[in-house]
Design an enzyme around this catalytic site. Structure first.
Site, PDB file in Angstrom:
ATOM      1  N   SER A   1      83.705 -11.465  75.953  1.00 30.64           N
ATOM      2  CA  SER A   1      83.724 -10.409  74.950  1.00 30.64           C
ATOM      3  C   SER A   1      82.016 -10.023  74.385  1.00 30.64           C
ATOM      4  O   SER A   1      81.249  -9.708  75.160  1.00 30.64           O
ATOM      5  CB  SER A   1      84.472 -10.694  73.838  1.00 30.64           C
ATOM      6  OG  SER A   1      84.824  -9.592  73.019  1.00 30.64           O
TER       7      SER A   1
ATOM      8  N   LYS B   1      91.315   5.185  52.297  1.00 33.64           N
ATOM      9  CA  LYS B   1      90.528   4.043  51.964  1.00 33.64           C
ATOM     10  C   LYS B   1      91.251   2.783  52.003  1.00 33.64           C
ATOM     11  O   LYS B   1      90.344   1.558  52.293  1.00 33.64           O
ATOM     12  CB  LYS B   1      90.206   4.218  50.379  1.00 33.64           C
ATOM     13  CG  LYS B   1      89.059   3.437  49.929  1.00 33.64           C
ATOM     14  CD  LYS B   1      87.933   3.702  50.445  1.00 33.64           C
ATOM     15  CE  LYS B   1      86.816   2.613  50.048  1.00 33.64           C
ATOM     16  NZ  LYS B   1      85.641   2.769  51.178  1.00 33.64           N
TER      17      LYS B   1
END
Lengths: 317, 208
Positions: A128, A180
């Site tokens: 990764s 949010k």
């Protein structure tokens, strides 16, 4: 038996003679500059071990993590040092923050642009984000059993609403905009939010694929075929063009010395903590802000701790 | 019987191979001039090694390594100056402790003993040079280590016998005069370190 005066002088003379002759030989034979070169040619070794984060702490006795800012500093130092002819990046990391990996990759590009060779050596695992960094190197060398690849991005959130209902917790959220609290465990994701996050994952994935295609000089489609998140052994990675050579750390040192045209045995300079004490307490700097007084933590540190906590949830894989 | 004064080669040989009789002979009338010559000769020879063999700076930080790369001669000079100062300080310390243990010698005799006890140090020089030019040889590393260890023991033996003969006390007291100052310094350093840790613990608690 008493030793005669002449014999005493002879013994002292022989000892003095041997010492003086050895010194004269040392003066006559010029020390090999390659033996102890400082202004000569060295290989700088930078270790990337543990989860890659954007925080400053290096783990130490409190865990192993690869701090992006610390690695950036080491790369910058190696780039600016004329005696460093090649940089060997020793990676032993399952990945981590995409942004931190990207930052490190960009700095590797700068080191290469300064005319220095960068070799990536893989240890147990370089997956990764670890592979993202390796892909920016001139050459990659891995052990046949190294676990690498895992080219992809993952983002996970938990919906704990039912659990909260069962235990009688009712979280209250006050927010400035509808998204949010996107990814909050207090409620499930909406379809729109899922699309937003998916777009983000796709964008980071595209960037990751571009980095690999560019770094490995591979066709983008071929990279995408390999970049389904799977991991490879070092040998499989070599067969698929993700790795250049198979070998251990010392093979990587030899390769770096050969490609950098370093004469004789290369002098290794290791960046990072040198002593056991430094290694043991390397993580203290990262924890120094955790002492109740919240106002003492800088925004950067908060971001660092957040990344550390979220690493297992959001990691490019 | 009026015994003639020993010449320098006789003193060097005697200090190395027959220290008891040699130091007994010079007790009361230490050859200070010869001591200076011997001490300075050993110092020059050992300092020359610093100049010939570059500093091992390969794994120091680059900036520090670059700074240190050409410092060999200067380090040699600084080391030499400190060695001369250290010679007098060491003699003073040994003299004080020797007197505490009942010794009857003079500081000038201790200076002489210390000067001649430094002679085995030159034996290491060929081995250090050999070791430098054969860095990968296990034999040269082993030889250098073994000789260094032997020289340390040799010097302590000369020092002990020298102090015993010049101060006219037992070997045990001579050994005590040599090692007790070091033990006292270690003890003081330990107490100081413990006190400093105690002093800084409250600050560390604040930080972490």
């Amino acid at each position: 038996m008493e030793v005669s005066e002449i014999n005493k002088k002879l013994v002292v003379g022989v000892i003095t003679g041997i010492v003086l002759i050895s010194l004269a030989i040392a003066f006559a034979v010029k020390p090999d500059p390659a033996r102890n070169r400082v202004n000569g040619e060295r290989i700088g070794v930078i270790y990337i071990e543990g989860i890659i984060t954007g925080g400053r702490g290096e783990g130490g006795v409190f865990g192993v993590q690869a701090s992006g800012p610390v690695i950036l500093t080491h790369l910058r130092q190696a780039g600016e040092d004329d005696s460093i002819k090649a940089v060997l990046i020793r990676i032993n990391s399952p990945g981590g923050s995409a942004a931190a990996s990207q930052e490190i990759g960009d700095e590797i590009d700068k080191v290469r642009k300064e005319g220095k060779l960068v070799i990536a050596s893989m240890g147990d695992v370089a997956a990764s984000g670890g592979y993202w960094i390796a892909a920016r190197a001139d050459r990659i060398i891995a052990n046949p059993a190294t676990m690498t690849g895992s080219i992809g991005v993952i983002m996970e959130t938990q919906d704990m609403q039912e659990l909260f209902d069962k235990i009688g917790i009712s979280p209250q959220t006050i927010k400035s905009g509808p998204h949010k609290d996107m990814g909050s465990p207090n409620r499930p994701l909406t379809t729109e939010e899922r699309d937003i996050l998916q777009d983000m994952v796709n964008d980071i994935y595209d960037q990751f694929v571009d980095v690999v295609a560019d770094g490995r000089k591979m066709d983008r489609q071929k990279v995408m075929d390999l970049a389904d998140g799977r991991i490879f052994t070092g040998r499989q990675a070599k067969e698929n063009g993700l790795v250049d050579e198979l070998g251990n750390y010392y093979d990587a040192v030899d390769l770096a010395a050969r490609l950098a045209k370093i004469k004789g045995d290369p002098v290794i300079y290791e960046y990072g903590p040198k002593s056991a004490f430094e290694r043991l307490f390397g993580g203290l700097s990262g924890l120094s802000g955790l002492n109740g007084r919240f106002s003492g933590i800088s925004p950067g540190e908060i971001q660092g701790y957040l990344e550390l906590l979220m690493t297992k949830r959001e990691a490019p894989r | 019987m009026n015994e003639t004064k020993p010449v320098i080669t006789e003193l060097i040989y005697g200090a190395l191979f027959a220290p008891a009789s040699t130091f007994r002979r010079i007790s009361g009338d230490p050859p200070l001039f010869y001591s200076f010559i011997v001490f300075l000769a050993v110092l020059v020879l050992t300092s020359l090694v610093q100049i010939v063999i570059p500093q091992q700076v390969g794994n120091l930080p680059p900036e520090l390594a670059d700074a240190l790369s050409g410092t060999g001669p200067y380090l040699g000079i600084i080391g030499a100056v400190f060695s001369v100062i250290g010679w007098f300080i060491q003699a003073g310390v040994f003299q004080v402790f020797a007197e505490l243990f009942g010794g009857r010698g003079r500081a000038a005799e201790v200076l002489t003993v210390l000067a001649f006890a430094s002679v085995p140090g030159v034996v290491i020089i060929p081995f250090r040079i050999f070791s430098y030019y054969t860095p990968d040889s296990l034999l040269s590393s082993f030889l250098t280590m073994a000789v260094t260890l032997a020289v340390i023991v040799w010097r302590i033996a000369i020092l002990t016998i020298g102090l015993r003969e010049t101060h006219q006390f037992s070997t045990g007291k001579a050994l005590a005069a040599i090692f007790v100052p070091g033990a006292v310094i270690l003890l003081a350093a330990g107490i100081l370190a413990a006190s400093l840790i105690g002093l800084f613990v409250p600050f560390l608690n604040q930080v972490f």
